[in-house]
Design a protein around this motif. Sequence first.
Motif, PDB file in Angstrom:
ATOM      1  N   LEU A   1      66.307  39.030 -52.143  1.00 34.46           N
ATOM      2  CA  LEU A   1      67.215  40.108 -52.525  1.00 34.46           C
ATOM      3  C   LEU A   1      66.528  41.051 -53.507  1.00 34.46           C
ATOM      4  CD1 LEU A   1      70.048  41.396 -52.564  1.00 34.46           C
ATOM      5  CD2 LEU A   1      70.669  39.751 -54.355  1.00 34.46           C
ATOM      6  N   THR A   2      66.666  42.352 -53.271  1.00 34.35           N
ATOM      7  CA  THR A   2      66.105  43.347 -54.171  1.00 34.35           C
ATOM      8  C   THR A   2      66.653  43.162 -55.582  1.00 34.35           C
ATOM      9  OG1 THR A   2      65.934  44.954 -52.366  1.00 34.35           O
ATOM     10  CG2 THR A   2      65.897  45.827 -54.604  1.00 34.35           C
ATOM     11  N   ILE A  51      70.984  45.319 -45.677  1.00 37.00           N
ATOM     12  CA  ILE A  51      70.763  43.869 -45.638  1.00 37.00           C
ATOM     13  C   ILE A  51      69.311  43.611 -46.032  1.00 37.00           C
ATOM     14  CG2 ILE A  51      70.700  41.796 -44.195  1.00 37.00           C
ATOM     15  CD1 ILE A  51      72.803  43.151 -42.392  1.00 37.00           C
ATOM     16  N   ASP A  52      69.108  42.878 -47.123  1.00 35.81           N
ATOM     17  CA  ASP A  52      67.751  42.531 -47.560  1.00 35.81           C
ATOM     18  C   ASP A  52      67.296  41.194 -47.009  1.00 35.81           C
ATOM     19  OD1 ASP A  52      67.476  44.857 -49.004  1.00 35.81           O
ATOM     20  OD2 ASP A  52      68.015  43.964 -50.921  1.00 35.81           O
ATOM     21  N   THR A  53      68.224  40.261 -46.880  1.00 30.50           N
ATOM     22  CA  THR A  53      67.907  38.928 -46.369  1.00 30.50           C
ATOM     23  C   THR A  53      69.075  38.410 -45.543  1.00 30.50           C
ATOM     24  OG1 THR A  53      67.211  36.683 -46.989  1.00 30.50           O
ATOM     25  CG2 THR A  53      68.749  37.770 -48.476  1.00 30.50           C
ATOM     26  N   PRO A  54      68.828  37.842 -44.369  1.00 27.54           N
ATOM     27  CA  PRO A  54      67.516  37.579 -43.767  1.00 27.54           C
ATOM     28  C   PRO A  54      66.852  38.845 -43.253  1.00 27.54           C
ATOM     29  CG  PRO A  54      69.266  36.999 -42.235  1.00 27.54           C
ATOM     30  CD  PRO A  54      69.950  37.359 -43.523  1.00 27.54           C
ATOM     31  N   THR A 102      72.547  32.405 -46.195  1.00 25.36           N
ATOM     32  CA  THR A 102      72.911  33.446 -47.159  1.00 25.36           C
ATOM     33  C   THR A 102      72.469  34.806 -46.636  1.00 25.36           C
ATOM     34  OG1 THR A 102      72.724  31.940 -49.038  1.00 25.36           O
ATOM     35  CG2 THR A 102      72.595  34.293 -49.506  1.00 25.36           C
ATOM     36  N   VAL A 103      73.445  35.672 -46.439  1.00 28.54           N
ATOM     37  CA  VAL A 103      73.177  37.065 -46.077  1.00 28.54           C
ATOM     38  C   VAL A 103      73.428  37.885 -47.339  1.00 28.54           C
ATOM     39  CG1 VAL A 103      73.750  38.974 -44.536  1.00 28.54           C
ATOM     40  CG2 VAL A 103      73.975  36.606 -43.729  1.00 28.54           C
ATOM     41  N   ALA A 104      72.462  38.711 -47.756  1.00 27.19           N
ATOM     42  CA  ALA A 104      72.606  39.434 -49.017  1.00 27.19           C
ATOM     43  C   ALA A 104      71.885  40.770 -48.960  1.00 27.19           C
ATOM     44  CB  ALA A 104      72.063  38.592 -50.177  1.00 27.19           C
ATOM     45  N   GLY A 105      72.289  41.657 -49.846  1.00 29.29           N
ATOM     46  CA  GLY A 105      71.662  42.970 -49.902  1.00 29.29           C
ATOM     47  C   GLY A 105      72.214  43.797 -51.033  1.00 29.29           C
ATOM     48  N   LEU A 131      73.503  41.058 -37.167  1.00 30.90           N
ATOM     49  CA  LEU A 131      74.294  41.165 -38.392  1.00 30.90           C
ATOM     50  C   LEU A 131      74.416  42.634 -38.778  1.00 30.90           C
ATOM     51  CD1 LEU A 131      72.483  38.359 -40.437  1.00 30.90           C
ATOM     52  CD2 LEU A 131      74.652  38.140 -39.213  1.00 30.90           C
ATOM     53  N   GLN A 132      75.613  43.051 -39.187  1.00 29.34           N
ATOM     54  CA  GLN A 132      75.846  44.418 -39.624  1.00 29.34           C
ATOM     55  C   GLN A 132      76.552  44.419 -40.973  1.00 29.34           C
ATOM     56  OE1 GLN A 132      77.997  46.102 -36.169  1.00 29.34           O
ATOM     57  NE2 GLN A 132      76.401  47.663 -36.120  1.00 29.34           N
ATOM     58  N   VAL A 133      76.355  45.502 -41.740  1.00 35.17           N
ATOM     59  CA  VAL A 133      76.990  45.602 -43.049  1.00 35.17           C
ATOM     60  C   VAL A 133      77.580  46.992 -43.223  1.00 35.17           C
ATOM     61  CG1 VAL A 133      74.846  46.320 -44.196  1.00 35.17           C
ATOM     62  CG2 VAL A 133      76.658  45.233 -45.536  1.00 35.17           C
ATOM     63  N   ARG A 134      78.666  47.063 -43.981  1.00 36.34           N
ATOM     64  CA  ARG A 134      79.229  48.358 -44.353  1.00 36.34           C
ATOM     65  C   ARG A 134      79.812  48.250 -45.758  1.00 36.34           C
ATOM     66  NH1 ARG A 134      84.862  48.866 -40.748  1.00 36.34           N
ATOM     67  NH2 ARG A 134      86.075  47.318 -41.950  1.00 36.34           N
TER      68      ARG A 134
END
Length: 553
Positions: free
Chosen positions: A256-257, A449-452, A464-467, A518-521
């Motif tokens: 993660l950044t 999304i930074d990881t994965p 763990t999905v993170a960003g 995987l998508q993020v908003r």
Amino acid sequence: MKQRNGELGRRALASSGGLVAGYAALAVAELVSVAVRPEASPVTAVGGAVIDRTPAAVKDWAIRQFGTDDKLVLQLGILGVLAVLAGVLGLLGLRYRRSASAGVLLFGVAGAVAATGRPDTVGAVDAVPSLVGAVAGAGVLYVLLARLPVGAGGGTGQGAGRKTEGSEPEREPESAEPERSSEPERSSGSGPGRRGFLMAAGAVTAVSTGAGLWGRRLNASASVDAEASRAAVALPAPDSPAPRLPRGVDLKLPGLTPYRTPTRDFYRVDTALTVPRLDAGRWRLRIHGKGVRNPLTLDFDALLRRRLIERDATMTCVSNEVGGPYVGSARWLGVPLAEVLREAGVRPPSQGGRADQLVARSVDGMTLGTPVETVMDGRDAMLVVGMNGEPLPFEHGFPVRMLVPGLYGYVSACKWLQDLELTTFAAYDTYWVERKWARKAPIKTESRIDTPRPFASLKAGSVTVAGVAWAQHKGIERVEVRVDDGGWHEAELAAQGPVDTWRQWMWRWPAKPGTHTLQVRATDRTGATQTSARARPIPDGASGHHSVVVTVT
């Protein structure tokens, strides 16, 4: 066969002579640029002209393909083209020595035009390095071609003797160069004639290398002075320190950044092929223009004596693609810009001010236009002097740059700042606006999304999905993640730092075997959720949902 090999050898020598001449021209120009300024050297000047004239879509492509190496790629490309053209001129010189030498002069003229046509030009003096280098290169080519061994076909030079089987050599016109004498040492494509050419070429190469290294050393000496100037800066303690960050603002997860970007990792996107290295003691900032009742000129020491504020803020480049790397967060130290403008007598349009655009000019000629109303609406717009506890690095604008939270950098974050002019959007188009980018560019609500990482291979189970998500000057209210176009799942947010910074997030995914997307908003604190509509950075920033494809086993 021997005759054919000899002719091929002469062509190779002629082509190499062109390369040596081109090398000499660039080396001499580099040395002369020391007396003018480094930005006037031909490669830098031509590279800058190429950047100025490159369509925005092509620049966007270059940034996507090469990232922060785009300038290096451009310079290598220019050198490659020059090398090819120099070799061609050398071949042309086998028959037209004067014309080939004149061709080198034409390239010098092109470099001079490029140098004097740049926004940061200081006048006709910028043409001198290219012209002097071209004269040196033309002379070198002419002399080297004269030392080429005479081929079996009759020699080299301007319309050198040509003959056909069973006939006498054609007579040259009187205006042509005289045919070479048939001295024994030049009677073929090998032997002492070739050795003489190679010795001359080697000598020119050695001298040119020395001149180029000397020029770089002298330029480096000027850089040392600038480095000493920066090293001598002692930043005062801020009158208004940055608010203490809440616990949990950084989740500190692998991949993660980090919440605050280390200076060495902070992105750099600009058009400067040569990073300006300024002496803070000589730096001045002029504030003038429409509606300015009290024009100001500030030096660096005067700026440091003013009220300083320290703030955490996230910056975003408009060239950043969805999910891209050109976003970073740092702790900035600077003078409130609105206070300086008010001292100059400036009022925002909503209070009867005559100017609606603040044009910032850099020492490299870059111009950026910022809405005056935005600068003076109460946000922490500043004239930055420090970054993460140190004076600004040269790459990030030392001694002073601008920062206006909530706006993309191309309308708010002028580096190497030297001039602020109050005007109107109707009266003046800045550098990027001339190239069809939007005049006003608030940062869009975005998430990443930074990881994965894309195409990661994962094991089934809890992943763990993170960003990070950002909506500068609005703040992030919610982040959601979905898998394979399914329903949206709300992510856990890190503690909210200052509203002008990004916010970390994470979601525990019960991953099942297969290939998944995987998508993020994100949703900001105004209630606006980022759009799924994909848009390229041009003209006012990219949009769309960031996605990554992973495999679970």
